[in-house]
Design a protein around this motif. Structure first.
Motif, PDB file in Angstrom:
ATOM      1  N   SER A   1     -24.883 -46.154  40.549  1.00 19.41           N
ATOM      2  CA  SER A   1     -24.840 -44.738  40.272  1.00 19.41           C
ATOM      3  C   SER A   1     -25.874 -44.689  39.002  1.00 19.41           C
ATOM      4  CB  SER A   1     -23.687 -44.676  39.487  1.00 19.41           C
ATOM      5  OG  SER A   1     -23.347 -45.698  38.484  1.00 19.41           O
ATOM      6  N   ASP A   2     -26.311 -45.711  38.271  1.00 24.03           N
ATOM      7  CA  ASP A   2     -27.426 -45.623  37.296  1.00 24.03           C
ATOM      8  C   ASP A   2     -28.258 -46.951  37.317  1.00 24.03           C
ATOM      9  OD1 ASP A   2     -25.730 -48.132  36.611  1.00 24.03           O
ATOM     10  OD2 ASP A   2     -24.919 -47.023  34.794  1.00 24.03           O
ATOM     11  N   ASP A   3     -28.530 -47.746  37.959  1.00 18.87           N
ATOM     12  CA  ASP A   3     -29.543 -48.480  38.347  1.00 18.87           C
ATOM     13  C   ASP A   3     -29.253 -49.658  37.232  1.00 18.87           C
ATOM     14  OD1 ASP A   3     -31.271 -49.825  39.888  1.00 18.87           O
ATOM     15  OD2 ASP A   3     -32.925 -49.034  38.803  1.00 18.87           O
ATOM     16  N   ALA A   4     -28.162 -49.713  36.565  1.00 18.80           N
ATOM     17  CA  ALA A   4     -27.917 -50.673  35.502  1.00 18.80           C
ATOM     18  C   ALA A   4     -26.947 -51.807  35.758  1.00 18.80           C
ATOM     19  CB  ALA A   4     -27.334 -50.177  34.303  1.00 18.80           C
ATOM     20  N   LEU A   5     -27.022 -52.769  34.979  1.00 15.72           N
ATOM     21  CA  LEU A   5     -26.173 -54.029  35.076  1.00 15.72           C
ATOM     22  C   LEU A   5     -26.803 -54.939  36.154  1.00 15.72           C
ATOM     23  CD1 LEU A   5     -22.727 -52.274  34.706  1.00 15.72           C
ATOM     24  CD2 LEU A   5     -24.010 -52.972  33.003  1.00 15.72           C
ATOM     25  N   GLY A   6     -25.785 -55.567  37.083  1.00 16.44           N
ATOM     26  CA  GLY A   6     -26.289 -56.553  37.920  1.00 16.44           C
ATOM     27  C   GLY A   6     -26.222 -58.193  37.536  1.00 16.44           C
ATOM     28  N   ASP A   7     -25.261 -58.330  36.329  1.00 13.84           N
ATOM     29  CA  ASP A   7     -25.005 -59.544  35.917  1.00 13.84           C
ATOM     30  C   ASP A   7     -24.247 -60.714  37.142  1.00 13.84           C
ATOM     31  OD1 ASP A   7     -25.198 -58.584  33.379  1.00 13.84           O
ATOM     32  OD2 ASP A   7     -23.291 -57.702  33.285  1.00 13.84           O
ATOM     33  N   GLY A   8     -24.616 -61.840  36.809  1.00 10.50           N
ATOM     34  CA  GLY A   8     -24.120 -62.951  37.812  1.00 10.50           C
ATOM     35  C   GLY A   8     -22.549 -63.080  37.507  1.00 10.50           C
ATOM     36  N   ILE A   9     -22.269 -63.554  36.191  1.00  9.47           N
ATOM     37  CA  ILE A   9     -20.722 -63.593  35.869  1.00  9.47           C
ATOM     38  C   ILE A   9     -20.402 -62.814  34.517  1.00  9.47           C
ATOM     39  CG2 ILE A   9     -18.929 -64.886  35.301  1.00  9.47           C
ATOM     40  CD1 ILE A   9     -19.797 -67.039  37.133  1.00  9.47           C
TER      41      ILE A   9
ATOM     42  N   GLY B   1     -32.241 -53.135  36.266  1.00 14.40           N
ATOM     43  CA  GLY B   1     -33.188 -52.021  36.945  1.00 14.40           C
ATOM     44  C   GLY B   1     -33.657 -50.950  36.160  1.00 14.40           C
ATOM     45  N   SER B   2     -32.614 -50.039  35.605  1.00 16.29           N
ATOM     46  CA  SER B   2     -33.058 -48.684  35.125  1.00 16.29           C
ATOM     47  C   SER B   2     -33.867 -48.957  34.147  1.00 16.29           C
ATOM     48  CB  SER B   2     -31.677 -48.090  34.712  1.00 16.29           C
ATOM     49  OG  SER B   2     -31.065 -48.925  33.552  1.00 16.29           O
ATOM     50  N   ALA B   3     -33.943 -49.650  33.015  1.00 14.80           N
ATOM     51  CA  ALA B   3     -34.624 -49.699  31.821  1.00 14.80           C
ATOM     52  C   ALA B   3     -35.657 -50.873  31.881  1.00 14.80           C
ATOM     53  CB  ALA B   3     -33.788 -49.657  30.478  1.00 14.80           C
ATOM     54  N   GLY B   4     -35.216 -51.792  32.597  1.00 16.04           N
ATOM     55  CA  GLY B   4     -36.137 -53.114  32.573  1.00 16.04           C
ATOM     56  C   GLY B   4     -35.755 -54.120  31.383  1.00 16.04           C
ATOM     57  N   GLU B   5     -34.744 -53.763  30.936  1.00 20.46           N
ATOM     58  CA  GLU B   5     -34.318 -54.516  29.605  1.00 20.46           C
ATOM     59  C   GLU B   5     -33.614 -55.805  29.967  1.00 20.46           C
ATOM     60  OE1 GLU B   5     -31.864 -51.632  27.436  1.00 20.46           O
ATOM     61  OE2 GLU B   5     -33.936 -51.033  26.754  1.00 20.46           O
ATOM     62  N   TYR B   6     -33.360 -56.455  28.958  1.00 20.65           N
ATOM     63  CA  TYR B   6     -32.588 -57.819  29.245  1.00 20.65           C
ATOM     64  C   TYR B   6     -33.388 -58.912  30.057  1.00 20.65           C
ATOM     65  CZ  TYR B   6     -29.127 -55.443  26.825  1.00 20.65           C
ATOM     66  OH  TYR B   6     -28.381 -54.749  25.777  1.00 20.65           O
TER      67      TYR B   6
ATOM     68  N   ARG C   1     -29.292 -60.136  37.583  1.00 24.59           N
ATOM     69  CA  ARG C   1     -30.041 -58.988  36.646  1.00 24.59           C
ATOM     70  C   ARG C   1     -29.362 -59.095  35.413  1.00 24.59           C
ATOM     71  NH1 ARG C   1     -34.125 -56.302  38.779  1.00 24.59           N
ATOM     72  NH2 ARG C   1     -34.444 -56.448  41.021  1.00 24.59           N
ATOM     73  N   ARG C   2     -29.955 -58.683  34.363  1.00 24.16           N
ATOM     74  CA  ARG C   2     -29.552 -58.167  32.968  1.00 24.16           C
ATOM     75  C   ARG C   2     -29.145 -59.672  32.634  1.00 24.16           C
ATOM     76  NH1 ARG C   2     -25.072 -54.983  29.775  1.00 24.16           N
ATOM     77  NH2 ARG C   2     -23.718 -56.460  30.935  1.00 24.16           N
ATOM     78  N   MET C   3     -28.125 -60.061  32.959  1.00 26.94           N
ATOM     79  CA  MET C   3     -27.421 -61.387  32.436  1.00 26.94           C
ATOM     80  C   MET C   3     -27.088 -62.429  33.598  1.00 26.94           C
ATOM     81  SD  MET C   3     -25.331 -59.623  29.101  1.00 26.94           S
ATOM     82  CE  MET C   3     -25.726 -58.289  28.480  1.00 26.94           C
ATOM     83  N   GLY C   4     -27.556 -63.569  33.286  1.00 24.81           N
ATOM     84  CA  GLY C   4     -26.745 -64.549  34.288  1.00 24.81           C
ATOM     85  C   GLY C   4     -25.378 -64.747  34.132  1.00 24.81           C
ATOM     86  N   LEU C   5     -25.204 -64.922  32.574  1.00 27.03           N
ATOM     87  CA  LEU C   5     -23.729 -65.188  32.187  1.00 27.03           C
ATOM     88  C   LEU C   5     -23.507 -64.589  30.941  1.00 27.03           C
ATOM     89  CD1 LEU C   5     -20.970 -66.493  32.140  1.00 27.03           C
ATOM     90  CD2 LEU C   5     -22.035 -68.483  31.084  1.00 27.03           C
ATOM     91  N   ALA C   6     -22.490 -63.484  30.823  1.00 26.07           N
ATOM     92  CA  ALA C   6     -22.164 -63.021  29.818  1.00 26.07           C
ATOM     93  C   ALA C   6     -20.862 -63.284  29.105  1.00 26.07           C
ATOM     94  CB  ALA C   6     -22.266 -61.371  29.792  1.00 26.07           C
ATOM     95  N   VAL C   7     -20.671 -63.942  27.946  1.00 25.92           N
ATOM     96  CA  VAL C   7     -19.547 -64.397  27.351  1.00 25.92           C
ATOM     97  C   VAL C   7     -19.102 -63.603  26.202  1.00 25.92           C
ATOM     98  CG1 VAL C   7     -18.383 -66.345  26.289  1.00 25.92           C
ATOM     99  CG2 VAL C   7     -20.154 -66.827  28.120  1.00 25.92           C
ATOM    100  N   SER C   8     -17.776 -63.054  26.134  1.00 29.04           N
ATOM    101  CA  SER C   8     -17.247 -62.298  24.872  1.00 29.04           C
ATOM    102  C   SER C   8     -16.032 -63.143  24.489  1.00 29.04           C
ATOM    103  CB  SER C   8     -17.079 -60.771  25.519  1.00 29.04           C
ATOM    104  OG  SER C   8     -15.901 -60.779  26.067  1.00 29.04           O
TER     105      SER C   8
END
Length: 217
Positions: A126-134, A177-182, A153-160
């Motif tokens: 929907s927005d070409d964003a995200l794509g994290d591994g876990i 994808g969308s902003a080319g960030e991270y 994409r974005r993050m291999g692993l995100a921990v909160s």
């Protein structure tokens, strides 16, 4: 439910809403033991577990090519857990899913992955964003052993919240994808705590490991 050597593929959305199309879902305290499982080309999520007391153990599985929800182009995760459920993945491959390979949402779910490969996760349609591994997006526990998160994409692993990593390789994380960030190997939000041993973070696009004030979901 106990299932061995099964293929569940090409799940279709509800005709009136365009939602769902999930491969395998367990809720409300259900228990699932699945072995030699293929979840291919389903929609919204390949597999999901939600609700306190819900336990799913998946061994020697291939979860791939999950498509977005038909109604709005969102989601497409390989697996998602929520609301206190527990998911254990053993010897499982996940590739070419969307939004996140595995997403731990909220309500203190537990994820344990041993001998798991999560690779080539694509952005959300929907927005070409995200794509994290876990991605651990809320309170919960993640334990990774002898596993690899590669070319996500974005993050291999995100921990909160809480994570334990042993013998883990996180490599080739790309920008979203969308902003080319991270393009971050491991992101640890300010509420997160990680205990790591024998890990390697390689070829991340922006930074290998970063501590951040808040995790954008």
């Amino acid at each position: 439910l106990t299932v061995t050597s099964a293929r569940i593929d090409s799940g279709q959305p509800e005709a009136d809403t365009g939602a769902l199309g999930i491969g395998l879902m367990a809720t409300a305290g259900a228990r699932v033991d699945a072995r030699a499982l293929a979840l291919l080309g389903n929609r919204t999520m390949g597999l999901g577990a939600a609700g306190a007391g819900t336990v799913m153990e998946v061994t020697d599985a291939h979860i791939a090519g999950t498509l977005a929800q038909g109604s709005d182009g969102r989601f497409g995760m390989g697996a998602a857990i929520d609301q206190g459920a527990a998911l254990r993945l053993l010897g499982t491959r996940m590739d070419g899913n969307r939004t996140g390979g595995v997403v731990s949402v909220d309500g203190s779910p537990t994820l344990e992955a041993v001998g798991v490969v999560v690779s080539a996760t694509l952005p959300q349609q929907s927005d070409d964003a995200l794509g994290d591994g876990i991605a651990q997006l809320g309170p919960g526990t993640v334990r990774l052993v002898a596993s690899r998160l590669s070319a996500n994409r974005r993050m291999g692993l995100a921990v909160s919240d809480d994570a334990e990593l042993t013998d883990v390789l996180i490599d080739g994380t790309l920008p979203e994808g969308s902003a080319g960030e991270y393009g971050v190997g491991i992101l640890i939000a300010k509420t997160g705590q990680v205990r790591a041993r024998d890990i390697r973070v390689s070829a991340s696009h922006v930074v290998g490991i970063v501590l951040l004030g808040a995790l954008r979901a």
